[in-house]
Scaffold this motif. Structure first.
Motif, short mmCIF file in Angstrom:
data_model
loop_
_atom_site.label_atom_id
_atom_site.label_comp_id
_atom_site.label_asym_id
_atom_site.label_seq_id
_atom_site.Cartn_x
_atom_site.Cartn_y
_atom_site.Cartn_z
N ASP A 37 30.07 6.88 28.21
CA ASP A 37 31.20 7.55 28.83
C ASP A 37 30.77 8.33 30.07
O ASP A 37 31.54 8.45 31.02
CB ASP A 37 31.85 8.53 27.84
CG ASP A 37 32.59 7.80 26.74
OD1 ASP A 37 33.00 6.65 26.98
OD2 ASP A 37 32.75 8.37 25.65
N ARG A 38 29.56 8.84 30.05
CA ARG A 38 29.12 9.71 31.14
C ARG A 38 27.61 9.57 31.36
O ARG A 38 26.86 9.49 30.39
CB ARG A 38 29.47 11.17 30.81
CG ARG A 38 29.24 12.15 31.94
CD ARG A 38 29.75 13.54 31.55
NE ARG A 38 29.54 14.52 32.60
CZ ARG A 38 30.34 14.71 33.64
NH1 ARG A 38 31.43 13.97 33.75
NH2 ARG A 38 30.10 15.62 34.55
N PHE A 39 27.21 9.52 32.61
CA PHE A 39 25.80 9.46 32.97
C PHE A 39 25.34 10.84 33.44
O PHE A 39 26.01 11.47 34.27
CB PHE A 39 25.58 8.44 34.10
CG PHE A 39 25.68 7.01 33.66
CD1 PHE A 39 24.54 6.28 33.35
CD2 PHE A 39 26.92 6.39 33.55
CE1 PHE A 39 24.64 4.96 32.95
CE2 PHE A 39 27.03 5.07 33.16
CZ PHE A 39 25.89 4.35 32.85
N GLN A 40 24.20 11.27 32.92
CA GLN A 40 23.62 12.55 33.30
C GLN A 40 22.37 12.32 34.14
O GLN A 40 21.66 11.33 33.95
CB GLN A 40 23.27 13.38 32.06
CG GLN A 40 24.48 13.78 31.21
CD GLN A 40 25.40 14.76 31.93
OE1 GLN A 40 25.03 15.37 32.92
NE2 GLN A 40 26.61 14.92 31.41
N PRO A 41 22.06 13.22 35.08
CA PRO A 41 20.88 13.03 35.94
C PRO A 41 19.60 12.99 35.12
O PRO A 41 19.40 13.79 34.20
CB PRO A 41 20.93 14.26 36.86
CG PRO A 41 22.34 14.74 36.82
CD PRO A 41 22.84 14.42 35.44
N GLY A 42 18.71 12.06 35.47
CA GLY A 42 17.40 11.99 34.86
C GLY A 42 17.36 11.50 33.43
O GLY A 42 16.30 11.47 32.81
N THR A 43 18.49 11.09 32.87
CA THR A 43 18.54 10.59 31.50
C THR A 43 18.38 9.08 31.50
O THR A 43 18.95 8.39 32.35
CB THR A 43 19.88 10.98 30.83
OG1 THR A 43 20.03 12.39 30.87
CG2 THR A 43 19.92 10.50 29.39
N THR A 44 17.59 8.57 30.56
CA THR A 44 17.35 7.14 30.48
C THR A 44 18.47 6.44 29.71
O THR A 44 18.82 6.87 28.61
CB THR A 44 16.00 6.85 29.80
OG1 THR A 44 14.95 7.47 30.56
CG2 THR A 44 15.74 5.35 29.73
N TYR A 45 19.00 5.38 30.29
CA TYR A 45 20.05 4.58 29.65
C TYR A 45 19.64 3.11 29.67
O TYR A 45 19.05 2.63 30.64
CB TYR A 45 21.38 4.74 30.39
CG TYR A 45 21.91 6.16 30.43
CD1 TYR A 45 22.66 6.66 29.37
CD2 TYR A 45 21.64 6.97 31.52
CE1 TYR A 45 23.15 7.97 29.40
CE2 TYR A 45 22.12 8.27 31.55
CZ TYR A 45 22.87 8.76 30.50
OH TYR A 45 23.34 10.05 30.53
N THR A 46 19.94 2.42 28.58
CA THR A 46 19.71 0.98 28.50
C THR A 46 21.01 0.27 28.83
O THR A 46 22.04 0.52 28.20
CB THR A 46 19.23 0.58 27.10
OG1 THR A 46 17.99 1.25 26.81
CG2 THR A 46 19.00 -0.92 27.01
N VAL A 47 20.97 -0.60 29.83
CA VAL A 47 22.17 -1.27 30.32
C VAL A 47 22.00 -2.78 30.19
O VAL A 47 21.03 -3.35 30.70
CB VAL A 47 22.45 -0.90 31.78
CG1 VAL A 47 23.70 -1.62 32.29
CG2 VAL A 47 22.60 0.61 31.94
N GLY A 48 22.92 -3.42 29.50
CA GLY A 48 22.94 -4.87 29.41
C GLY A 48 23.86 -5.45 30.47
O GLY A 48 24.87 -4.84 30.82
N PHE A 49 23.51 -6.61 30.99
CA PHE A 49 24.36 -7.24 31.99
C PHE A 49 24.23 -8.76 31.92
O PHE A 49 23.25 -9.30 31.40
CB PHE A 49 24.03 -6.73 33.40
CG PHE A 49 22.64 -7.02 33.87
CD1 PHE A 49 22.36 -8.14 34.67
CD2 PHE A 49 21.58 -6.19 33.53
CE1 PHE A 49 21.08 -8.41 35.10
CE2 PHE A 49 20.29 -6.44 33.98
CZ PHE A 49 20.03 -7.55 34.76
N TRP A 50 25.24 -9.44 32.44
CA TRP A 50 25.30 -10.90 32.44
C TRP A 50 25.39 -11.40 33.86
O TRP A 50 26.16 -10.86 34.67
CB TRP A 50 26.51 -11.39 31.66
CG TRP A 50 26.59 -10.90 30.24
CD1 TRP A 50 26.92 -9.64 29.83
CD2 TRP A 50 26.32 -11.65 29.07
NE1 TRP A 50 26.88 -9.57 28.47
CE2 TRP A 50 26.52 -10.79 27.96
CE3 TRP A 50 25.95 -12.98 28.83
CZ2 TRP A 50 26.36 -11.20 26.65
CZ3 TRP A 50 25.79 -13.39 27.52
CH2 TRP A 50 25.98 -12.51 26.45
N VAL A 51 24.64 -12.44 34.20
CA VAL A 51 24.74 -13.10 35.50
C VAL A 51 25.35 -14.48 35.26
O VAL A 51 24.74 -15.33 34.61
CB VAL A 51 23.36 -13.22 36.18
CG1 VAL A 51 23.50 -13.98 37.50
CG2 VAL A 51 22.76 -11.85 36.41
#
Length: 235
Positions: free
Chosen positions: A38-52
């Motif tokens: 819901d929200r991104f915070q500075p310096g926090t690690t997030y795992t993001v999946g994506f499709w090409v």
């Protein structure tokens, strides 16, 4: 003469090879993101999946090349996060940690041109650019239970892919909940039973008081026959 023919032949071969590459043969691709926080915070690690997906509808057949996400700030700072292939065709994952600011997000798509995904605000969320409206599949289903967002199972020919909205934009629709069985209709409308009971008791008290006042004869009223009652007190 032979040398001239050799040079022309080599030029034709190179031109044919250049035109056959996906980026120059009418080929294009889109990057779809899996559901995001819901929200991104500075310096926090997030795992993001994506499709090409080539043409926005199906995985590329062959070695696509390097994939990832590229973030560009307003001052020109660029951060690149490489993608790692998942078992599903066309599916990748990366980890990101982004400083405070506003960032343009692009999908790195190997042989294809980069795709403009949207704008990420930190702290905040990602605003995804809308995809082209005409994204129709070829009738094939390339995935199992794990599939790109917006792609239903079945692989129908009229399937239309849509980019996922950020989690912060997903607002549940209001749900009407019926009143429990045995409750009065007025209670379901927001009037508790004790309020109606008090109102009824108050009305009954006012009515009773009116009847008593009507029956009570005033102290200075003279009887109609002109006689008065005499009370004798013996002593």
């Amino acid at each position: 003469m032979r040398r001239l023919l050799f040079v022309l032949s080599a030029a034709l071969v190179l031109a044919a090879g250049w035109l056959a590459t996906p980026a120059n043969a009418g080929g294009w691709a889109m990057t779809y993101l899996d559901p995001l926080p819901d929200r991104f915070q500075p310096g926090t690690t997030y795992t993001v999946g994506f499709w090409v997906l080539q043409h926005g509808t199906h995985p590329f057949e062959g070695d696509l090349g390097k994939t990832g996400l590229r973030l560009t700030a307003a001052d020109g700072e660029v951060m690149t996060f490489d993608g790692t292939a998942r078992p599903e065709a066309g599916h990748y994952v990366t980890s990101i940690a982004v400083p405070k600011g506003t960032w343009k997000v692009e999908g790195i798509q190997g042989l294809f041109k980069e795709h403009d995904v949207g704008t990420l605000t930190v702290p905040g969320g990602l605003k995804i650019n809308p995809p082209p409206q005409d994204l129709r599949g070829d009738g094939k289903d390339y995935w199992g239970a794990i599939r790109p967002p917006g792609f239903p199972a079945g692989g129908t020919a009229d399937r239309v892919a849509a980019a996922p909205a950020p989690a912060s934009a997903l607002v549940p629709a209001p749900v009407s909940v019926p009143a429990p069985a045995g409750k009065a209709a007025d209670e379901a409308a927001g009037f508790p039973p004790y309020a109606l009971l008090l109102a009824g008791l108050g009305g009954a008290a006012v009515t009773l008081a009116g009847v008593r006042l009507a029956r009570r004869r005033p102290m200075d009223e003279t009887p109609a026959d002109g006689k008065t009652d005499t009370i004798t007190v013996s002593g």
